[in-house]
Design a protein around this motif. Structure first.
Motif, PDB file in Angstrom:
ATOM      1  N   SER A  44       0.749  -1.183  -0.142  1.00  0.00           N
ATOM      2  CA  SER A  44       0.061  -0.039   0.090  1.00  0.00           C
ATOM      3  C   SER A  44       0.916   1.253  -0.009  1.00  0.00           C
ATOM      4  O   SER A  44       1.947   1.179   0.382  1.00  0.00           O
ATOM      5  CB  SER A  44      -0.875   0.080   1.372  1.00  0.00           C
ATOM      6  OG  SER A  44      -1.566  -1.217   1.544  1.00  0.00           O
ATOM      7  N   VAL A  45       0.327   2.350  -0.395  1.00  0.00           N
ATOM      8  CA  VAL A  45       0.884   3.622  -0.163  1.00  0.00           C
ATOM      9  C   VAL A  45      -0.079   4.557   0.328  1.00  0.00           C
ATOM     10  O   VAL A  45      -1.348   4.779  -0.022  1.00  0.00           O
ATOM     11  CB  VAL A  45       1.242   4.239  -1.852  1.00  0.00           C
ATOM     12  CG1 VAL A  45       1.738   5.475  -1.500  1.00  0.00           C
ATOM     13  CG2 VAL A  45       2.107   3.187  -2.549  1.00  0.00           C
ATOM     14  N   ARG A  61       2.260 -12.624   8.638  1.00  0.00           N
ATOM     15  CA  ARG A  61       3.595 -12.205   8.285  1.00  0.00           C
ATOM     16  C   ARG A  61       3.219 -11.282   7.036  1.00  0.00           C
ATOM     17  O   ARG A  61       3.722 -10.061   7.048  1.00  0.00           O
ATOM     18  CB  ARG A  61       4.606 -13.081   7.892  1.00  0.00           C
ATOM     19  CG  ARG A  61       5.072 -14.125   8.891  1.00  0.00           C
ATOM     20  CD  ARG A  61       6.019 -15.207   8.459  1.00  0.00           C
ATOM     21  NE  ARG A  61       5.237 -16.018   7.348  1.00  0.00           N
ATOM     22  CZ  ARG A  61       6.152 -16.577   6.503  1.00  0.00           C
ATOM     23  NH1 ARG A  61       7.375 -16.776   6.805  1.00  0.00           N
ATOM     24  NH2 ARG A  61       5.526 -17.306   5.763  1.00  0.00           N
ATOM     25  N   GLU A  62       2.400 -11.591   6.204  1.00  0.00           N
ATOM     26  CA  GLU A  62       2.321 -10.801   5.046  1.00  0.00           C
ATOM     27  C   GLU A  62       1.312  -9.633   5.264  1.00  0.00           C
ATOM     28  O   GLU A  62       1.587  -8.456   4.530  1.00  0.00           O
ATOM     29  CB  GLU A  62       1.763 -11.603   3.746  1.00  0.00           C
ATOM     30  CG  GLU A  62       2.673 -12.729   3.222  1.00  0.00           C
ATOM     31  CD  GLU A  62       2.812 -13.927   4.009  1.00  0.00           C
ATOM     32  OE1 GLU A  62       2.168 -14.143   5.319  1.00  0.00           O
ATOM     33  OE2 GLU A  62       3.433 -14.854   3.598  1.00  0.00           O
ATOM     34  N   LEU A  64       0.656  -3.740   6.449  1.00  0.00           N
ATOM     35  CA  LEU A  64       0.207  -2.585   7.133  1.00  0.00           C
ATOM     36  C   LEU A  64       1.518  -1.740   7.660  1.00  0.00           C
ATOM     37  O   LEU A  64       1.377  -0.549   7.770  1.00  0.00           O
ATOM     38  CB  LEU A  64      -0.146  -3.328   8.600  1.00  0.00           C
ATOM     39  CG  LEU A  64      -0.539  -2.470   9.751  1.00  0.00           C
ATOM     40  CD1 LEU A  64      -1.832  -1.545   9.175  1.00  0.00           C
ATOM     41  CD2 LEU A  64      -1.160  -3.139  11.200  1.00  0.00           C
ATOM     42  N   ASP A  65       2.779  -2.421   7.863  1.00  0.00           N
ATOM     43  CA  ASP A  65       3.882  -1.765   7.933  1.00  0.00           C
ATOM     44  C   ASP A  65       4.293  -0.814   6.783  1.00  0.00           C
ATOM     45  O   ASP A  65       4.625   0.373   6.955  1.00  0.00           O
ATOM     46  CB  ASP A  65       5.235  -2.491   7.979  1.00  0.00           C
ATOM     47  CG  ASP A  65       5.233  -3.211   9.433  1.00  0.00           C
ATOM     48  OD1 ASP A  65       4.438  -2.770  10.312  1.00  0.00           O
ATOM     49  OD2 ASP A  65       5.878  -4.247   9.325  1.00  0.00           O
ATOM     50  N   ASN A  66       3.862  -1.195   5.606  1.00  0.00           N
ATOM     51  CA  ASN A  66       4.076  -0.177   4.232  1.00  0.00           C
ATOM     52  C   ASN A  66       2.995   1.076   4.259  1.00  0.00           C
ATOM     53  O   ASN A  66       3.554   2.028   3.819  1.00  0.00           O
ATOM     54  CB  ASN A  66       3.977  -0.846   3.317  1.00  0.00           C
ATOM     55  CG  ASN A  66       5.284  -1.579   2.692  1.00  0.00           C
ATOM     56  OD1 ASN A  66       6.223  -1.013   2.185  1.00  0.00           O
ATOM     57  ND2 ASN A  66       5.396  -3.012   2.935  1.00  0.00           N
ATOM     58  N   PHE A  67       1.807   0.724   5.064  1.00  0.00           N
ATOM     59  CA  PHE A  67       0.938   1.761   5.234  1.00  0.00           C
ATOM     60  C   PHE A  67       1.256   2.617   6.382  1.00  0.00           C
ATOM     61  O   PHE A  67       1.068   4.260   6.029  1.00  0.00           O
ATOM     62  CB  PHE A  67      -0.590   1.268   5.211  1.00  0.00           C
ATOM     63  CG  PHE A  67      -1.714   2.402   5.025  1.00  0.00           C
ATOM     64  CD1 PHE A  67      -1.969   2.552   3.759  1.00  0.00           C
ATOM     65  CD2 PHE A  67      -2.271   2.595   6.065  1.00  0.00           C
ATOM     66  CE1 PHE A  67      -3.066   3.573   3.687  1.00  0.00           C
ATOM     67  CE2 PHE A  67      -3.370   3.647   6.064  1.00  0.00           C
ATOM     68  CZ  PHE A  67      -3.572   4.181   4.952  1.00  0.00           C
ATOM     69  N   GLU A  68       1.409   2.139   7.263  1.00  0.00           N
ATOM     70  CA  GLU A  68       1.417   3.064   8.522  1.00  0.00           C
ATOM     71  C   GLU A  68       2.892   2.224   9.391  1.00  0.00           C
ATOM     72  O   GLU A  68       2.757   1.428  10.280  1.00  0.00           O
ATOM     73  CB  GLU A  68       0.364   2.893   9.550  1.00  0.00           C
ATOM     74  CG  GLU A  68       0.472   3.857  10.749  1.00  0.00           C
ATOM     75  CD  GLU A  68       0.827   5.471  10.494  1.00  0.00           C
ATOM     76  OE1 GLU A  68       1.429   5.994  11.217  1.00  0.00           O
ATOM     77  OE2 GLU A  68       0.096   5.897   9.540  1.00  0.00           O
TER      78      GLU A  68
END
Length: 310
Positions: A13-14, A80-81, A86-90
């Motif tokens: 996500s962005v 994991r995925e 979620l880490d890429n989004f926030e």
């Protein structure tokens, strides 16, 4: 406000620009039944060769964009995925960066991702795991889950039917639903973010059994802005050679019949979720999905984000 961030299941996500941030958001991190899609040993599933058709087990997340707090619903085998997305989004620097994990029940796709918090994986420190009484007792009393408790990887926090928990700027309230209870109670959750609210019911035996318990699903839908509802199977007959009439899930066809007389604005709140690998609605271009959408209902989409507070 609904934003589809990606049409592909495996693309990160962005987040939106800072000036467009919604303070409290609800993100869809998985839409599949417990075994995911494609499922084990189903070698003819087109999702093996087409990554865009792959789906993670059902999960939602609350994201407080102002504080960076994050809350997960279900600890799936795809944890994991899902946390990577979620880490890429926030992003968070701490691991796993969660203020809490809320569990609905003790079926495979809803809690077994807790294993990744153990010392064999990230060795998490005191992740709050919110569970009903029997669910908590199950985790304390059965290996390997009891080791997570003894090693302090997770901290169990009790839930009580109808009693709210205030977390990450939102309110989460569990409610009992009828479903197979081999190891634990089964609950759904009401999620209130300030302005908007949602219900999350990934598993239920039938709407009619809930009627007998004194709760009408139509009243629950009327009380919220979004309703993520059990849609494990589309219709009887989708599993070849089996009579599915006694399966403990409401068919989508039955739900659509029951909800047919709802006003259009009530139908539009519904997001069918928890789709089995046999369910043709999982395919974006299937006639069955078109039937659902034409009837005025929605289908939960991976990486879809709902604004709960402006």
């Amino acid at each position: 406000m609904i934003t589809t961030l990606t049409a592909l299941a495996l693309v990160a996500s962005v987040p939106p620009p800072l000036d467009q941030i919604c303070p409290i958001e609800l993100m869809v991190l998985g839409t599949s039944q417990d075994g995911g899609s494609p499922q084990l040993s189903n070698r003819h599933d087109p999702a093996w060769s087409n990554a865009a058709l792959r789906r993670y087990a059902t999960s939602l997340a609350i994201i407080n964009r102002e504080t960076g707090e994050r809350v997960l619903f279900e600890a799936t085998p795809d944890l994991r995925e899902q946390l990577y997305r979620l880490d890429n989004f926030e992003p968070r620097e701490d691991r796993p960066g969660l203020e809490g994990i809320f569990l609905t029940h003790a079926h495979m796709g809803h809690y077994t991702g807790l294993m990744f918090l153990g010392h064999e994986s990230i060795g998490a420190d005191g992740v709050p795991v919110y569970a009903m009484e029997r669910m908590g007792d199950y985790l304390r009393s059965n290996g390997p889950w009891d080791q997570l408790v003894r090693y302090g990887n997770i901290e169990l926090r009790g839930l009580v039917d109808g009693q709210p928990v205030y977390i990450a700027g939102a309110t989460v309230t569990p409610f009992l639903v009828p479903h197979r209870q081999e190891y634990s109670e089964v609950v759904g959750f009401r999620i209130d973010g300030g302005e908007k609210s949602a219900i999350f019911i990934p598993d239920i035996d039938s709407w009619e059994e809930w009627d007998e318990m004194g709760t009408r699903i139509e009243d629950m839908i009327a009380s919220v802005d979004y309703a993520f509802l059990d849609a494990t199977f589309f219709a009887n007959g989708e599993i070849p050679g089996r009579d599915m009439s006694g399966f403990p899930h409401p068919f989508i066809t039955h739900s659509m019949e029951r909800f047919a007389d709802l006003p259009d604005e009530e139908k539009a709140k519904i997001r069918f979720i928890h789709l089995n690998h046999t369910n043709p609605v999982r395919y974006p271009d299937s006639p069955e999905r078109e039937q659902v959408l034409d009837a005025g209902f929605g289908v939960a989409l991976f990486h879809e984000v709902y604004c709960l507070s402006r």
